[in-house]
Design an enzyme around this catalytic site. Sequence first.
Site, PDB file in Angstrom:
ATOM      1  N   CYS A  29       0.680  -1.318   0.003  1.00 39.17           N
ATOM      2  CA  CYS A  29      -0.024   0.047  -0.069  1.00 39.17           C
ATOM      3  C   CYS A  29       0.878   1.283  -0.038  1.00 39.17           C
ATOM      4  O   CYS A  29       2.070   1.168   0.473  1.00 39.17           O
ATOM      5  CB  CYS A  29      -0.870   0.082   1.292  1.00 39.17           C
ATOM      6  SG  CYS A  29      -2.063  -1.179   1.450  1.00 39.17           S
ATOM      7  N   GLY A  55       0.734  -0.029  -5.053  1.00 39.57           N
ATOM      8  CA  GLY A  55      -0.732  -0.772  -4.988  1.00 39.57           C
ATOM      9  C   GLY A  55      -1.275  -0.286  -6.502  1.00 39.57           C
ATOM     10  O   GLY A  55      -1.724   0.943  -6.384  1.00 39.57           O
ATOM     11  N   ASN A 130      -0.308   1.541   5.663  1.00 39.06           N
ATOM     12  CA  ASN A 130       0.727   0.671   4.777  1.00 39.06           C
ATOM     13  C   ASN A 130       1.618  -0.124   5.761  1.00 39.06           C
ATOM     14  O   ASN A 130       2.038   0.029   6.728  1.00 39.06           O
ATOM     15  CB  ASN A 130       1.505   1.675   4.228  1.00 39.06           C
ATOM     16  CG  ASN A 130       2.903   1.097   3.413  1.00 39.06           C
ATOM     17  OD1 ASN A 130       3.819   1.699   3.603  1.00 39.06           O
ATOM     18  ND2 ASN A 130       2.661  -0.165   3.260  1.00 39.06           N
ATOM     19  N   GLY A 131       1.456  -1.512   5.419  1.00 38.62           N
ATOM     20  CA  GLY A 131       2.130  -2.779   6.343  1.00 38.62           C
ATOM     21  C   GLY A 131       1.210  -3.755   6.681  1.00 38.62           C
ATOM     22  O   GLY A 131       0.416  -4.304   5.877  1.00 38.62           O
ATOM     23  N   TYR A 270      13.660  -2.749  -4.129  1.00 39.95           N
ATOM     24  CA  TYR A 270      12.611  -2.791  -5.154  1.00 39.95           C
ATOM     25  C   TYR A 270      11.438  -1.697  -5.204  1.00 39.95           C
ATOM     26  O   TYR A 270      11.060  -1.463  -5.981  1.00 39.95           O
ATOM     27  CB  TYR A 270      12.055  -4.333  -5.167  1.00 39.95           C
ATOM     28  CG  TYR A 270      11.231  -4.546  -5.971  1.00 39.95           C
ATOM     29  CD1 TYR A 270      11.183  -5.113  -7.326  1.00 39.95           C
ATOM     30  CD2 TYR A 270       9.675  -4.760  -5.518  1.00 39.95           C
ATOM     31  CE1 TYR A 270      10.145  -5.398  -8.025  1.00 39.95           C
ATOM     32  CE2 TYR A 270       8.559  -5.102  -6.451  1.00 39.95           C
ATOM     33  CZ  TYR A 270       8.876  -5.479  -7.695  1.00 39.95           C
ATOM     34  OH  TYR A 270       7.959  -5.614  -8.778  1.00 39.95           O
ATOM     35  N   ASP A 374      16.290  -7.457  -9.980  1.00 40.02           N
ATOM     36  CA  ASP A 374      16.474  -7.033  -8.618  1.00 40.02           C
ATOM     37  C   ASP A 374      16.232  -8.259  -7.620  1.00 40.02           C
ATOM     38  O   ASP A 374      16.921  -7.964  -6.680  1.00 40.02           O
ATOM     39  CB  ASP A 374      15.229  -6.039  -8.241  1.00 40.02           C
ATOM     40  CG  ASP A 374      13.909  -6.692  -8.749  1.00 40.02           C
ATOM     41  OD1 ASP A 374      13.367  -7.193  -7.684  1.00 40.02           O
ATOM     42  OD2 ASP A 374      13.306  -6.443  -9.761  1.00 40.02           O
TER      43      ASP A 374
END
Length: 496
Positions: A29, A55, A130-131, A270, A374
């Site tokens: 997110c 996202g 976010n998480g 990334y 990556d």
Amino acid sequence: MSDRTAPARHPSGVVDGLDRDGDTLREECGVFGIFGHPDASAVVALGLHALQHRGQEAAGIVSFDGEIFHSERRPGLVGDSFSDRSTIERLEGRSAIGHVRYSTTGGTILRNVQPLFAELAGGGLAVAHNGNLTNALSIRRDLVRDGAITQSTSDTEVILHLAARSRSPRIIERFIDALRQIEGAYALVALTNKKLIGARDPMGIRPLVLGELDGRYILASETCALDIIGARFVRDIENGEIVVISEEGIESIRFAEKRPMRPCIFEYIYFARPDSVVNGKSVYAVRKNIGIELAREAAAPADVVVPVPDSGVPAALGFAQETGLPFEMGIIRNHYVGRTFIQPTQSVRELGVRMKHSANRAAIEGKSIVLVDDSLVRGTTSVKIVRMMREAGAKAVHFRIASPPITYPDFYGIDTPEREKLLAATHDLEGMRRYIGADSLAFLSIDGLYRAMGEERRDNDCPQYTDHCFTGDYPTGLTDLAITGPKRLAMLAEAD
């Protein structure tokens, strides 16, 4: 933010029977908020557009006009939902928060799209997250047993319930009470009747920054979201810190004891946009340094360096710079392939990688190439890319990975497969090389990664970053991970 409330992933890798077909890591997110701006919702929409890489499944905005909260939450990209004037005009008010979402598990359903909103005793509270919380399943079980009625399958809803049940008189105190009961990784933005709130987890795993535009404060996941609107970067939100923004200004509150910060190292490898600055470090510069360190550790007898676009480009530039080899765009990425493109048969699915990536034959035919990517997750995409390079005439393909081997799953919001499906967890180096079909394969070492970050090496006693996918060193409690077997299934049924 995840669809199901922190589904516990057993060390064996079993994840509630889910089987993901993806071979890339996906961030969960991005969050954005602004307080007291006349064009608050329009500014939030622009900020979310800059965070779209975090996202792509859904986006939402909640605004407050001084009396009423307004909400628009929709599946799809920001530009598809928030580019028309009528939508923005419905989101009235001088303060707003927004969210872009990639679900780590489960399906995309509207009730899970954030920000989530609830009416509390002291007023409305909207939250964007976010998480991923690693004890939310346990908390949710207890809440449901006590009579709570849940509307989503999101771990973010747990925060709203905990705040609602707090006995503290003020919403900010209720919010702090909630944070002190959760564990895991999170960056939060919240909106109340009078305040914009930002919070970062005690380890600082997920990023959150403070900015300023026209004298008004902004909270965002990355600095690139400030750049797109011409805002000024003020500072990073500290680990274990809450910032409270109101008409009186900004207040900082520490809700967790001071400890060394351990930001997620994958932000640099990334997830973050290369033009962002995360915790004081340029993401682009770090990725180039990673390529330089990779070249020092694992040079190859090759004619050209070819990145796997887009995230492999800066590392490939660093690799080419260090080795003196030419840098060539031997793979061209099609940026216009939708995620929902219909792939009705297996034969068509097999062509999916060619929809996203095409070989640039003129740059690679008859040459030995170094392919720089990556990371390596399942390896299925790498197999197809190596085959594509050979079919385009590459004489030899040397694969170089700009990170250490991923041998452990994530529990903090990154969409990783279960451990048994991580290629590096089930194969040795030679086995991986044979699997993807490369002439040689090498990964960056963990100390090489830390050197690229500006450290001498990884401090094994007190690691500087959250790097559990490489080391198995999880920096927080993993309460829900202990829930296994019939007991865990019963809890999941209760949670649903």
